[in-house]
Design an enzyme around this catalytic site. Structure first.
Site, PDB file in Angstrom:
ATOM      1  CG  ASN A 170      65.730  -6.565  -0.064  1.00 38.29           C
ATOM      2  OD1 ASN A 170      65.961  -5.353  -0.037  1.00 38.29           O
ATOM      3  ND2 ASN A 170      65.251  -7.222   0.985  1.00 38.29           N
ATOM      4  CD1 TRP A 171      69.845  -4.679  -4.929  1.00 39.73           C
ATOM      5  CD2 TRP A 171      70.375  -2.576  -5.462  1.00 39.73           C
ATOM      6  NE1 TRP A 171      69.973  -4.623  -6.299  1.00 39.73           N
ATOM      7  CE2 TRP A 171      70.309  -3.330  -6.654  1.00 39.73           C
ATOM      8  CE3 TRP A 171      70.696  -1.211  -5.558  1.00 39.73           C
ATOM      9  CZ2 TRP A 171      70.545  -2.787  -7.916  1.00 39.73           C
ATOM     10  CZ3 TRP A 171      70.936  -0.672  -6.805  1.00 39.73           C
ATOM     11  CH2 TRP A 171      70.871  -1.446  -7.976  1.00 39.73           C
ATOM     12  CE  LYS A 172      68.180  -8.202   2.887  1.00 43.31           C
ATOM     13  NZ  LYS A 172      68.211  -9.204   3.918  1.00 43.31           N
TER      14      LYS A 172
ATOM     15  CG  HIS B 100      62.466  -7.872   4.359  1.00 46.64           C
ATOM     16  ND1 HIS B 100      63.294  -8.095   5.429  1.00 46.64           N
ATOM     17  CD2 HIS B 100      62.980  -8.573   3.325  1.00 46.64           C
ATOM     18  CE1 HIS B 100      64.275  -8.910   5.050  1.00 46.64           C
ATOM     19  NE2 HIS B 100      64.103  -9.217   3.772  1.00 46.64           N
TER      20      HIS B 100
ATOM     21  CD  GLU C 132      62.834 -12.883   2.032  1.00 42.91           C
ATOM     22  OE1 GLU C 132      63.718 -12.967   1.173  1.00 42.91           O
ATOM     23  OE2 GLU C 132      62.794 -11.973   2.863  1.00 42.91           O
TER      24      GLU C 132
ATOM     25  CB  SER D 179      70.769 -18.299   2.224  1.00 41.96           C
ATOM     26  OG  SER D 179      70.911 -17.686   3.481  1.00 41.96           O
TER      27      SER D 179
ATOM     28  N   GLY E 185      68.895 -11.252  -1.487  1.00 40.35           N
ATOM     29  CA  GLY E 185      69.519 -10.145  -0.761  1.00 40.35           C
ATOM     30  C   GLY E 185      71.001 -10.031  -1.088  1.00 40.35           C
TER      31      GLY E 185
HETATM   32  P1  PGA Z   1      69.504 -12.990   1.609  1.00 40.39           P
HETATM   33  O1  PGA Z   1      68.324 -11.957   1.891  1.00 40.39           O
HETATM   34  O2  PGA Z   1      69.386 -13.415   0.179  1.00 40.39           O
HETATM   35  O3  PGA Z   1      70.753 -12.189   1.885  1.00 40.39           O
HETATM   36  O4  PGA Z   1      69.329 -14.128   2.550  1.00 40.39           O
HETATM   37  C1  PGA Z   1      67.036 -12.152   1.393  1.00 40.39           C
HETATM   38  C2  PGA Z   1      66.124 -11.111   1.958  1.00 40.39           C
HETATM   39  O5  PGA Z   1      66.259 -10.752   3.143  1.00 40.39           O
HETATM   40  O6  PGA Z   1      65.245 -10.605   1.250  1.00 40.39           O
END
Ligand code: PGA
Length: 271
Positions: free
Chosen positions: A25-27, A110, A183, A230, A251
């Site tokens: 998930n590159w956000k 999300h 999540e 994480s 992420g």
């Molecule tokens: P993260 O994000 O791996 O940076 O904790 C995961 C997500 O929000 O999908």
């Protein structure tokens, strides 16, 4: 919703075990140029046979990233989808467009969209219907806040999220899957990961909600549960047990090619 779908034999549809799913998930972390560079780097990754890697860039980069990944084994996904069909919906992007851009997956619900955009379970439900109607496999995100866990109500929060989001949602069909990512909101970076034990307990809660909705057979053949929050190279193996949790949503560690390669290589059976 009935427990089975007449005329379908899910167990026959999926005779081979499905690969472990790693969704990046590159956000909104990358401008388009950087997203293309990342896609080119990911295209060089060694993706072992038992693993499917999905890259989810932001909307403007989808077409370019698709081109950059064309000869790679990496699958494309989007980070969100409109609940509506084409029409007067300013700023929305239709599921049909995502499908024709080559997306196979789409992240829905999300926690960042729930909190920053007020997305409700009802809106998420309609997005799931739109995605499934256009052949996309939704990655439905669920998870409790830190306060919910402090009060011991994580089980009810998550099962209610699933129940409300799936109300009257038709089952996945053909090659589609309904992917549910557990999540916990407090575990998303910069928070720390959940413990694998907590993740497995919540995966059991999610599994039961899916069985209540779809029945055992369809749950086994057309759904899967991921963990997200994480996830990194040094902890990914502890979350994937091939049974309760069959992949991860990543992420921060998905936008740095070297870290991501280490993460993929650390997956059991994936080195
Ligand atoms: P993260 O994000 O791996 O940076 O904790 C995961 C997500 O929000 O999908």
């Amino acid at each position: 919703m009935g427990k089975t779908t007449p005329g379908r034999h899910p167990s026959r549809r999926r005779p081979v075990p499905r690969p472990t799913l790693v969704v990046g998930n590159w956000k909104m972390r990358l401008r388009t140029g950087a997203a293309i560079e990342l896609a080119r780097a990911l295209g060089q990754l060694r993706v072992p046979a038992g693993i499917e890697v999905v890259a989810c860039p932001s909307y403007p980069a989808l077409a370019d990233v698709r081109r950059a990944l064309v000869r790679s084994k990496i699958t494309l996904g989007a980070q969100d989808v409109s609940a509506f069909g084409p029409g007067a919906h300013t700023g929305d992007v239709a599921a049909a467009d995502l499908a024709s851009l080559g997306c196979r997956y789409v992240i829905i619900g999300h926690s960042e969209r729930r909190s920053a955009h007020g997305e409700t379970d009802e809106l998420i439900r309609r997005k799931l219907i739109a995605a499934l109607a256009h052949g996309l496999s939704p990655v439905l995100c669920v998870g409790e806040q830190a306060e919910d866990r402090r009060l011991g109500r994580q089980h009810t929060v998550v099962s209610h999220q699933i129940e409300r989001a799936l109300r009257s949602v038709p089952p996945p069909h053909r090659r589609q899957e309904l992917v549910v990512a557990y999540e916990p909101v407090w575990a998303i970076s910069p928070g720390g990961p959940a413990t694998p034990e907590d993740a497995f307990i919540m995966a059991q809660v999610i599994h039961q909600s899916l069985v209540d909705h779809y029945g055992e057979r369809l749950t086994d053949s057309a759904t899967r549960i991921l963990y997200g929050g994480s996830v990194a190279a040094d902890n990914v193996a502890t979350f994937i047990d091939g049974d309760r949790i069959r992949g991860v949503l990543v992420g921060a560690e998905s936008v740095e090619p070297r870290h991501f390669q280490h993460l993929v290589s650390a997956i059991p059976g994936g080195a």
